[in-house]
Design a protein around this motif. Structure first.
Motif, mmCIF file in Angstrom:
data_model
loop_
_atom_site.group_PDB
_atom_site.id
_atom_site.type_symbol
_atom_site.label_atom_id
_atom_site.label_comp_id
_atom_site.label_asym_id
_atom_site.label_seq_id
_atom_site.Cartn_x
_atom_site.Cartn_y
_atom_site.Cartn_z
ATOM 1 N N ARG A 164 0.826 -1.201 0.000
ATOM 2 C CA ARG A 164 0.000 0.000 0.000
ATOM 3 C C ARG A 164 0.870 1.266 0.000
ATOM 4 O O ARG A 164 0.625 2.219 -0.739
ATOM 5 N N GLU B 290 0.124 -7.404 -9.597
ATOM 6 C CA GLU B 290 -1.203 -7.015 -10.046
ATOM 7 C C GLU B 290 -1.661 -5.743 -9.352
ATOM 8 O O GLU B 290 -2.204 -4.838 -9.973
ATOM 9 N N ILE B 291 -1.405 -5.667 -8.055
ATOM 10 C CA ILE B 291 -1.849 -4.483 -7.310
ATOM 11 C C ILE B 291 -1.086 -3.248 -7.771
ATOM 12 O O ILE B 291 -1.660 -2.178 -7.965
ATOM 13 N N LEU B 292 0.210 -3.376 -7.951
ATOM 14 C CA LEU B 292 1.008 -2.186 -8.256
ATOM 15 C C LEU B 292 1.122 -1.895 -9.748
ATOM 16 O O LEU B 292 1.480 -0.786 -10.128
ATOM 17 N N ALA B 293 0.804 -2.861 -10.566
ATOM 18 C CA ALA B 293 0.858 -2.667 -12.017
ATOM 19 C C ALA B 293 2.153 -1.985 -12.449
ATOM 20 O O ALA B 293 2.140 -0.967 -13.122
ATOM 21 N N THR B 294 3.248 -2.533 -11.984
ATOM 22 C CA THR B 294 4.560 -1.942 -12.258
ATOM 23 C C THR B 294 5.510 -3.034 -12.696
ATOM 24 O O THR B 294 5.407 -4.172 -12.257
ATOM 25 N N ASP C 185 2.412 1.853 -3.297
ATOM 26 C CA ASP C 185 1.425 2.408 -4.215
ATOM 27 C C ASP C 185 1.344 3.929 -4.013
ATOM 28 O O ASP C 185 1.325 4.706 -4.968
ATOM 29 N N ARG C 186 1.345 4.319 -2.761
ATOM 30 C CA ARG C 186 1.272 5.744 -2.429
ATOM 31 C C ARG C 186 2.478 6.497 -2.980
ATOM 32 O O ARG C 186 2.352 7.560 -3.569
#
Lengths: 271, 260
Positions: free
Chosen positions: A151, A200-204, A154-155
């Motif tokens: 999280r 998947e969450i960070l798409a990086t 992501d921020r």
């Protein structure tokens, strides 16, 4: 043209300094003239991890304030040619970093022929972290396979793409994810987020997965960046990550649990 | 807190007597730059005579942010004067702690400090991401005369919207071609389309358009809201979770349906 790379995470204790030391050493080992800057003013650690603690005379803040020249403050690494360390000040706080000062130091390094400048960011999203990421061309976001770390990453990615100099100029900061302290067995049991989940969450773009390894802590305590230990999985994983950073195609390793037998490997995937 | 499951049940077995609902009301803001009792009253009276229809139990927010007077403004006296002339002060806005204290004493709500404008909140992060809907929904619209909604082009975002970011499409639809992270917030006066996973909060029709809808490829949201009526993730974790969904407002409740 020097490439400025920030190693950041938002969350503390995920391995930013360890990764900064390993990646800067890896770049230098491949012959690139590299500087690594400790932005964690007041909590100086990079010099310890790189075993040059006792050689610190002048620091980053001294250079910003004009008390010392860059040449005086840069510490040449004893293991690798081409690698220089600019330590943080232990007696000051983050406010000592001025935007102009940081820009001047980065420019001076670039003019001096440095190809890569690694900025080791402090934790958090405050001034120190902001100064470390503001001038970056590339960001390596370090995350552990757990929800809070992901999280925070992501921020920080959001801040990178909205507040950095590149963002202000309408460009994007090149972003990479470095997943550290990964334990494939525990991920398989669901005790940790799996690589795929984090991706998947960070798409990086995934720069690498550093497996959890006791050699990391040992290397850190001894002041030898773990990338020098080519026997350890973590050292190998960092070498792979550096290769990918330089644009090479290297297959990801250390992602899947190893104890699986041949049959399970063959049939486990389709199950 | 002691958490025995039976405590959670309503002891009287009666239907819930209220429900919390976010509302968006245009509020008039009274920008006060200076205050001297008689002068203030005189000007207020003149204003009321100009537009008597407006000065009839009209709720107002006293905005003391532009206050330049040398003396501390007497909030209670101001509020009383407003009431005399048909305005009902409901809240106050000021960065000054002492003034806020006065306002609390008079029973006025404290509004968060004014942000330059929603329109600029674009990709900037706000530390108020966790603010509740009810608070979020109200204070921003300060126009006394509701401007006629003009069609504006949709806002299209093709990068992920990260935790802590807030994107608002004023006057139109918001189209996100990537995902909306947990802890991020997307708002639109019109519809919201998310062509990735919707993990954060999505608020469509924030100015009260009950016909606004939300569409997403994977519903994993923390909150979805249309014109102030909202549902939390626990309401749709069972059904529709991680599936493509369309959400609309049917009477008073949000209706979630598979998108196919």
């Amino acid at each position: 043209m020097a490439k400025i790379i920030v190693v950041t995470s938002g969350k503390g204790g995920v391995g930013k300094t360890t990764s900064s030391a390993a990646i800067s050493s890896g770049l230098a080992l491949r012959g690139h003239k590299t500087a690594v800057i400790d932005f964690d003013i007041g909590l100086r650690n990079l010099d310890i991890v790189m075993n040059c603690e006792r050689r610190v005379v002048y620091d980053f803040v001294n250079v910003i304030n004009g008390d010392a020249t860059l040449r005086q403050a840069l510490i040449k690494d004893k293991r690798v040619d081409n690698l220089y360390i600019l330590p943080a000040s232990q007696t000051r706080d983050k406010d000592a970093l001025s935007m102009d000062g940081v820009e001047r130091v980065l420019k001076e390094l670039a003019d001096d022929g440095f190809e890569y400048i690694i900025c080791d960011s402090p934790a958090g999203i405050e001034h120190g972290a902001f100064m470390a990421l503001y001038f970056a061309d590339t960001a390596i976001v370090v995350a552990n396979p757990e929800v809070s770390s992901v999280r925070d990453s992501d921020r920080i990615l959001g801040i990178l793409q909205s507040k950095s100099r590149r963002a202000e100029n309408g460009e994007r900061v090149e972003e990479y994810l470095l997943l550290t302290r990964y334990n494939p067995e525990r991920a398989a049991k669901g005790e940790m987020l799996a690589v795929e989940d984090v991706e998947e969450i960070l798409a990086t773009k995934l720069l690498g997965v550093i497996p959890e390894s006791e050699t990391v802590l040992k290397a850190s305590n001894q002041g030898i960046p773990v990338i020098h230990d080519d026997q350890s999985t973590a050292g190998q994983a960092y070498s792979d990550a550096v290769a990918r950073l330089l644009g090479e195609e290297v297959e990801q390793r250390f992602i899947h649990a190893e104890q699986k037998g041949l049959f399970k490997r063959l049939f486990g995937r389709t199950a | 807190m002691d958490s025995k499951p039976q405590n959670a049940e309503l002891p009287f077995g009666s239907a819930p007597q209220f429900r919390l609902k976010a509302g968006l009301f245009p509020l008039t803001q009274l920008d006060i730059s200076d205050y001297e009792h008689s002068c203030f009253e005189q000007q207020l009276r003149a204003k009321a005579a100009e537009a008597p229809a407006f000065f009839q139990h009209t709720p107002v927010v006293l905005n003391l942010e532009p206050y330049q007077g040398t003396l501390a403004p007497p909030v209670q006296e101001m509020a009383a004067l407003c009431r005399e002339h048909g305005l009902i002060p409901v809240a106050l806005r000021s960065p000054d702690d002492a003034i806020q204290e006065q306002a609390r004493a008079c029973g006025l709500a404290i509004m968060p400090a004014g942000r330059p404008a929603r329109e600029t909140a674009d990709t900037s992060d706000t530390s108020k991401a966790s603010e509740s809907v009810a608070v979020k929904a109200e204070p921003e619209t300060a126009a006394p005369t509701s401007e006629a909604p003009t069609a504006r082009p949709s806002k299209v975002i093709d990068t992920p919207i990260r935790s802590g970011q807030q994107v608002y499409a004023a006057g139109g639809d918001l189209i996100v071609l990537s995902s909306v992270s947990a802890g991020a917030e997307v708002l639109a006066d019109g519809n919201i389309h998310v062509y990735g996973a919707l993990r954060g909060r999505a608020l469509a029709g924030v100015r009260g358009d009950t016909s606004a809808r939300i569409f997403c490829q994977s519903l994993e949201a923390e909150l979805v809201s249309i014109a102030g009526t909202f549902k939390l993730d626990e309401d749709f974790r069972g059904q529709h979770w991680k599936s493509a969904a369309k959400i609309r407002l049917d009477e008073q409740t949000l209706e979630i349906q598979p998108l196919s």
